[in-house]
Design an enzyme around this catalytic site. Structure first.
Site, mmCIF file in Angstrom:
data_model
loop_
_atom_site.group_PDB
_atom_site.id
_atom_site.type_symbol
_atom_site.label_atom_id
_atom_site.label_comp_id
_atom_site.label_asym_id
_atom_site.label_seq_id
_atom_site.Cartn_x
_atom_site.Cartn_y
_atom_site.Cartn_z
ATOM 1 C CD GLN A 106 -2.458 -1.098 2.775
ATOM 2 O OE1 GLN A 106 -3.471 -0.475 3.002
ATOM 3 N NE2 GLN A 106 -1.843 -1.793 3.700
ATOM 4 C CG HIS A 124 -2.743 2.856 -1.906
ATOM 5 N ND1 HIS A 124 -2.743 2.712 -0.548
ATOM 6 C CD2 HIS A 124 -3.928 2.334 -2.328
ATOM 7 C CE1 HIS A 124 -3.869 2.122 -0.153
ATOM 8 N NE2 HIS A 124 -4.589 1.875 -1.224
ATOM 9 C CB CYS A 135 -2.005 9.418 -23.037
ATOM 10 S SG CYS A 135 -0.380 9.985 -22.496
ATOM 11 C CB CYS A 176 -1.638 13.093 -25.115
ATOM 12 S SG CYS A 176 -2.086 13.275 -23.384
ATOM 13 N N GLY A 213 2.900 -4.632 9.011
ATOM 14 C CA GLY A 213 2.742 -3.209 9.295
ATOM 15 C C GLY A 213 1.573 -2.530 8.620
ATOM 16 C CB SER A 215 -4.075 0.077 10.613
ATOM 17 O OG SER A 215 -4.441 0.743 9.416
ATOM 18 C CG ASN A 239 0.714 -4.061 13.295
ATOM 19 O OD1 ASN A 239 1.108 -3.195 14.076
ATOM 20 N ND2 ASN A 239 -0.091 -3.788 12.293
ATOM 21 C CB ALA A 257 8.390 -4.283 10.282
HETATM 22 P P1 NAD Z 1 -1.555 2.717 8.861
HETATM 23 O O1 NAD Z 1 -0.828 3.976 9.166
HETATM 24 O O2 NAD Z 1 -3.016 2.713 8.883
HETATM 25 O O3 NAD Z 1 -1.061 1.556 9.818
HETATM 26 C C1 NAD Z 1 0.279 1.292 10.036
HETATM 27 C C2 NAD Z 1 0.371 0.012 10.851
HETATM 28 O O4 NAD Z 1 1.735 -0.288 11.025
HETATM 29 C C3 NAD Z 1 -0.266 0.114 12.234
HETATM 30 O O5 NAD Z 1 -1.090 -1.010 12.415
HETATM 31 C C4 NAD Z 1 0.928 0.087 13.189
HETATM 32 O O6 NAD Z 1 0.648 -0.588 14.393
HETATM 33 C C5 NAD Z 1 1.970 -0.664 12.371
HETATM 34 N N1 NAD Z 1 3.351 -0.316 12.658
HETATM 35 C C6 NAD Z 1 3.869 0.916 12.820
HETATM 36 N N2 NAD Z 1 5.187 0.855 12.995
HETATM 37 C C7 NAD Z 1 5.520 -0.469 12.920
HETATM 38 C C8 NAD Z 1 6.742 -1.171 13.015
HETATM 39 N N3 NAD Z 1 7.901 -0.552 13.209
HETATM 40 N N4 NAD Z 1 6.724 -2.518 12.898
HETATM 41 C C9 NAD Z 1 5.545 -3.170 12.714
HETATM 42 N N5 NAD Z 1 4.352 -2.544 12.616
HETATM 43 C C10 NAD Z 1 4.339 -1.214 12.719
HETATM 44 O O7 NAD Z 1 -0.950 2.241 7.504
HETATM 45 P P2 NAD Z 1 -1.583 1.437 6.345
HETATM 46 O O8 NAD Z 1 -2.451 0.346 6.887
HETATM 47 O O9 NAD Z 1 -0.494 1.088 5.438
HETATM 48 O O10 NAD Z 1 -2.567 2.474 5.615
HETATM 49 C C11 NAD Z 1 -2.326 3.829 5.502
HETATM 50 C C12 NAD Z 1 -2.389 4.345 4.112
HETATM 51 O O11 NAD Z 1 -1.477 5.414 4.027
HETATM 52 C C13 NAD Z 1 -1.952 3.343 3.108
HETATM 53 O O12 NAD Z 1 -2.813 3.452 2.079
HETATM 54 C C14 NAD Z 1 -0.571 3.784 2.644
HETATM 55 O O13 NAD Z 1 -0.533 3.835 1.241
HETATM 56 C C15 NAD Z 1 -0.446 5.196 3.088
HETATM 57 N N6 NAD Z 1 0.859 5.479 3.701
HETATM 58 C C16 NAD Z 1 2.012 5.158 3.052
HETATM 59 C C17 NAD Z 1 3.239 5.419 3.622
HETATM 60 C C18 NAD Z 1 4.496 5.031 2.906
HETATM 61 O O14 NAD Z 1 4.475 4.932 1.675
HETATM 62 N N7 NAD Z 1 5.574 4.768 3.614
HETATM 63 C C19 NAD Z 1 3.313 6.030 4.877
HETATM 64 C C20 NAD Z 1 2.110 6.371 5.503
HETATM 65 C C21 NAD Z 1 0.892 6.068 4.913
#
Ligand code: NAD
Length: 270
Positions: A106, A124, A135, A176, A213, A215, A239, A257
């Site tokens: 994600q 995403h 395009c 385009c 990692g 939610s 997680n 992680a």
């Molecule tokens: P979220 O922020 O909803 O959840 C993050 C999860 O990671 C939580 O459950 C938390 O407990 C866990 N977590 C945090 N630190 C951790 C670690 N060190 N080790 C293990 N687990 C850990 O994130 P999501 O579910 O990915 O959804 C959020 C949306 O925001 C997604 O769509 C994502 O694309 C986007 N997002 C992306 C980034 C990125 O590209 N790095 C950063 C933030 C949000």
């Protein structure tokens, strides 16, 4: 570090090429990118309904250009500094060893690819790519150009016309006639069809899914691990907090992680 039952499952029950991974913001937290909802995350400072929404961004540009420039700088400031951590590296090694078939993420931070993963499905999009709204042609948004853009935005941030000029230079018109925009999925937009159907294919074929990692509250992406489970996959979740899937996971590993993914990879390859 890994409970005996999980270690035994990893050693005996995981078939090479039948493992897939699904990652969320938590896999990159230890690379210095805070999760959006977590402490210090972007949503503490900015309203996601405005800054993660194409219409909201356009209106911010017109009404509060300084705030838009601050947001872009904060967003890319963090992404530009981030480097892959041991979790990204371990996942890429599992792919090289042909244990991991595909990684569905994600995240938009490109860190899996930087760590060497090749079979990556980005649900995403990717913040280091721009896409033509006409395009759909995509181009890499190089880090040097991004750094150059953020430096300019810092200097000229309060004037609507200055900001428009800078953004027009880095998000140019395509041949385009369409205009390039950042290639990430914003609120209210559909997930890329091709990526989504590749993800479903991979989840149907996998026997084990490692969920790291996430939610699992951001839909439709969050529904994918459930789809894998319904199609018979064993779910291993990593997680440091319970997620929306925790009750359904077959194995839960609680912790960081950056420590647990390498431990899982070690158990799978040693
Ligand atoms: P979220 O922020 O909803 O959840 C993050 C999860 O990671 C939580 O459950 C938390 O407990 C866990 N977590 C945090 N630190 C951790 C670690 N060190 N080790 C293990 N687990 C850990 O994130 P999501 O579910 O990915 O959804 C959020 C949306 O925001 C997604 O769509 C994502 O694309 C986007 N997002 C992306 C980034 C990125 O590209 N790095 C950063 C933030 C949000």
């Amino acid at each position: 570090m890994i409970p005996k039952d999980v270690a035994a499952y990893l050693k005996k029950r995981v078939t090479k090429g039948k493992l897939a991974a699904f990652t969320g913001a938590g896999v990159s937290a230890e690379s210095g990118i805070p999760t959006f909802r977590g402490k210090g995350g972007l949503w503490e400072k900015y309203d996601p309904q405005v800054v993660a929404n194409a219409k909201g961004l356009t209106s911010l540009l017109r009404k509060h250009p300084g705030e838009l420039a601050d947001f872009i700088n904060d967003f890319y400031g963090v992404l530009l500094k981030a480097r892959p951590n041991p979790a990204h590296v371990a996942l890429s090694l599992l792919e090289k060893e042909h244990v991991l078939s595909t990684l569905i993420t994600q995240n938009i931070d490109n860190l899996h690819q930087e760590a060497g993963s090749r079979s990556v499905i980005e649900l995403h999009g990717n913040a280091f790519r721009i896409r033509c709204t006409g395009c759909s042609r995509t181009l890499i948004f190089e880090k040097e150009r991004l750094a150059e853009m953020t430096a300019l935005l810092k200097r000229k941030k309060d004037s609507y016309l200055d900001l428009l000029k800078i953004l027009g230079r880095y998000f140019p018109r395509c041949g385009c006639g369409g205009r390039f925009r950042i290639d990430i999925v914003m609120f209210g937009e559909l997930l890329p069809e091709e990526e989504l159907s590749r993800a479903y294919e991979c989840l149907e074929a996998c026997e084990t899914l490692l969920v790291v990692g996430s939610s699992l509250v951001v839909y439709p992406a969050a529904g994918l691990p459930l789809f894998a489970k319904e199609h018979g996959a064993t779910i291993i979740e990593i997680n440091h907090e319970p997620s929306a899937l925790s009750n359904l996971s077959d194995f839960r590993l609680t912790g960081k992680a950056s420590e647990l993914v390498p431990a899982v990879a070690h158990a799978l390859t040693s």
